[in-house]
Design a protein around this motif. Structure first.
Motif, short mmCIF file in Angstrom:
data_model
loop_
_atom_site.label_atom_id
_atom_site.label_comp_id
_atom_site.label_asym_id
_atom_site.label_seq_id
_atom_site.Cartn_x
_atom_site.Cartn_y
_atom_site.Cartn_z
N GLN A 117 -22.24 6.51 -60.71
CA GLN A 117 -22.49 6.03 -62.07
C GLN A 117 -21.33 6.41 -62.98
O GLN A 117 -20.86 7.55 -62.95
CB GLN A 117 -23.77 6.69 -62.65
N GLY A 118 -20.89 5.46 -63.79
CA GLY A 118 -20.01 5.78 -64.92
C GLY A 118 -18.54 5.96 -64.59
O GLY A 118 -17.75 6.25 -65.48
N THR A 119 -18.13 5.79 -63.33
CA THR A 119 -16.71 5.95 -62.98
C THR A 119 -15.99 4.61 -63.17
O THR A 119 -16.62 3.57 -63.35
CB THR A 119 -16.57 6.37 -61.50
N VAL A 120 -14.67 4.63 -63.09
CA VAL A 120 -13.90 3.39 -63.15
C VAL A 120 -14.30 2.52 -61.95
O VAL A 120 -14.28 2.97 -60.80
CB VAL A 120 -12.38 3.69 -63.10
N GLY A 121 -14.74 1.29 -62.24
CA GLY A 121 -15.17 0.38 -61.18
C GLY A 121 -16.55 0.69 -60.62
O GLY A 121 -17.00 0.00 -59.71
N GLY A 122 -17.21 1.75 -61.12
CA GLY A 122 -18.51 2.14 -60.57
C GLY A 122 -18.42 2.61 -59.13
O GLY A 122 -19.41 2.58 -58.39
N THR A 123 -17.24 3.08 -58.74
CA THR A 123 -17.04 3.46 -57.34
C THR A 123 -16.50 4.88 -57.21
O THR A 123 -15.98 5.47 -58.18
CB THR A 123 -16.04 2.52 -56.63
N ALA A 124 -16.60 5.40 -56.00
CA ALA A 124 -15.94 6.64 -55.61
C ALA A 124 -15.32 6.39 -54.24
O ALA A 124 -15.73 5.46 -53.53
CB ALA A 124 -16.93 7.79 -55.54
N VAL A 126 -14.91 8.02 -50.64
CA VAL A 126 -15.43 9.08 -49.77
C VAL A 126 -14.66 9.03 -48.47
O VAL A 126 -14.74 8.05 -47.73
CB VAL A 126 -16.94 8.88 -49.51
N ASN A 127 -13.89 10.07 -48.20
CA ASN A 127 -13.06 10.14 -46.98
C ASN A 127 -12.26 8.84 -46.79
O ASN A 127 -12.20 8.27 -45.70
CB ASN A 127 -13.93 10.41 -45.75
N GLY A 128 -11.69 8.33 -47.88
CA GLY A 128 -10.82 7.16 -47.80
C GLY A 128 -11.53 5.82 -47.94
O GLY A 128 -10.88 4.79 -47.99
N LYS A 129 -12.88 5.84 -48.01
CA LYS A 129 -13.63 4.58 -48.07
C LYS A 129 -14.26 4.43 -49.46
O LYS A 129 -14.89 5.37 -49.97
CB LYS A 129 -14.72 4.62 -46.99
N THR A 130 -14.11 3.25 -50.07
CA THR A 130 -14.67 3.02 -51.40
C THR A 130 -16.16 2.72 -51.30
O THR A 130 -16.58 1.86 -50.53
CB THR A 130 -13.93 1.84 -52.07
N VAL A 131 -16.97 3.43 -52.09
CA VAL A 131 -18.44 3.25 -52.05
C VAL A 131 -19.00 3.18 -53.47
O VAL A 131 -18.38 3.65 -54.42
CB VAL A 131 -19.13 4.42 -51.30
N THR A 132 -20.19 2.56 -53.59
CA THR A 132 -20.93 2.57 -54.86
C THR A 132 -22.16 3.47 -54.76
O THR A 132 -22.82 3.73 -55.77
CB THR A 132 -21.38 1.16 -55.24
N ALA A 133 -22.48 3.90 -53.55
CA ALA A 133 -23.64 4.78 -53.32
C ALA A 133 -23.49 5.40 -51.95
O ALA A 133 -22.66 4.95 -51.14
CB ALA A 133 -24.94 3.97 -53.38
N ILE A 134 -24.28 6.45 -51.67
CA ILE A 134 -24.34 6.99 -50.31
C ILE A 134 -25.82 6.98 -49.90
O ILE A 134 -26.70 6.91 -50.78
CB ILE A 134 -23.72 8.39 -50.21
N PRO A 135 -26.13 7.04 -48.60
CA PRO A 135 -27.54 7.03 -48.20
C PRO A 135 -28.31 8.20 -48.84
O PRO A 135 -27.80 9.32 -48.92
CB PRO A 135 -27.46 7.18 -46.68
N GLN A 136 -29.53 7.89 -49.28
CA GLN A 136 -30.35 8.86 -50.02
C GLN A 136 -30.63 10.12 -49.20
O GLN A 136 -30.88 11.18 -49.76
CB GLN A 136 -31.67 8.18 -50.41
#
Ligand code: CU
Length: 225
Positions: A117-124, A126-136
């Protein structure tokens, strides 16, 4: 009339004592030393050309690697952020944060906090891979930045940090290979914010006590400007 004056004076004196006590307590609990973002050049952003600031922190399954010293201080077994939970970034800048996440985890109660939430592009990344969420079911901690209820620029960020497998072998530094999470956000004018973890990694209160509610472990401050 004299009774009322007496009551008013007693109330005023009581307020003064409690204010002074509060000041004394806040001075006694000195904040951890501030970790300042370092600025390297400028970068083009949707908000224009801005200074580019970088900040790297980590999350640990104990408190032996952060601001509590190598003995771990009062709670060596508490999960912690390090090297400091007192963060400072410049105003009107693009801040790129890297978090090296060394801890195991589990399922987060609220799926909202498994999302970025709230980052540039709504992404982070993780270990080189762009994600919008991770498994709950694979969350170790979150970095969730909130506003104080004050008159300052709005800033809300929440980034889930994926868990390292519980059986991952430790490396030479005593921790398993971390998951590396990178994300960026744009700061506005000066302000002071609080952040904490929303994964129930603490003690008591369904995992929300102890380190979860204590600055220096799973909670801290972020000063902009
Ligand atoms: Cu946590």
């Amino acid at each position: 009339m004299r009774i009322w004056v007496g009551i008013v004076l007693a109330v005023v004196a009581g307020v003064a004592v409690s204010v002074l006590t509060g000041v004394a307590l806040s001075l006694a609990a000195s904040p951890p030393s501030q970790l300042q973002a370092s600025v390297h050049g400028y970068v083009q952003t949707p908000a224009g050309r801005l200074p580019h600031a970088f900040l790297t922190i980590a999350t640990y399954p104990d408190s032996l690697a952060g601001e509590h010293g190598t003995s771990g201080g009062a709670h060596p077994d508490w999960v912690s952020y390090g090297p400091s939970t007192n963060l400072q970034v410049p105003a009107h800048a693009l801040v790129t944060m890297t978090i090296r996440q060394y801890d195991s985890g589990g399922t987060i109660y609220n799926p909202y906090f498994a999302q970025v939430q709230g980052t540039v592009g709504g992404t982070a990344i993780v270990n080189g891979k762009t994600v919008t969420a991770i498994p709950q079911g694979t969350v170790a901690h979150t970095f969730t930045l909130h506003m104080f209820p004050a008159n300052q620029p709005a800033l809300f960020i929440s980034v889930p940090l994926p868990a390292v497998p519980g059986n991952a072998p430790n490396l030479a530094n005593g921790y398993p290979r971390p998951n590396v999470v990178t994300f960026s956000f744009v700061t506005g004018g000066p302000g002071r914010y609080v952040w904490n973890c929303e994964y129930p990694c603490g003690t008591n209160y369904r995992g929300f006590g102890g380190p979860m509610s204590t600055q220096g472990y799973m909670a801290g401050t972020l000063t902009v400007g």
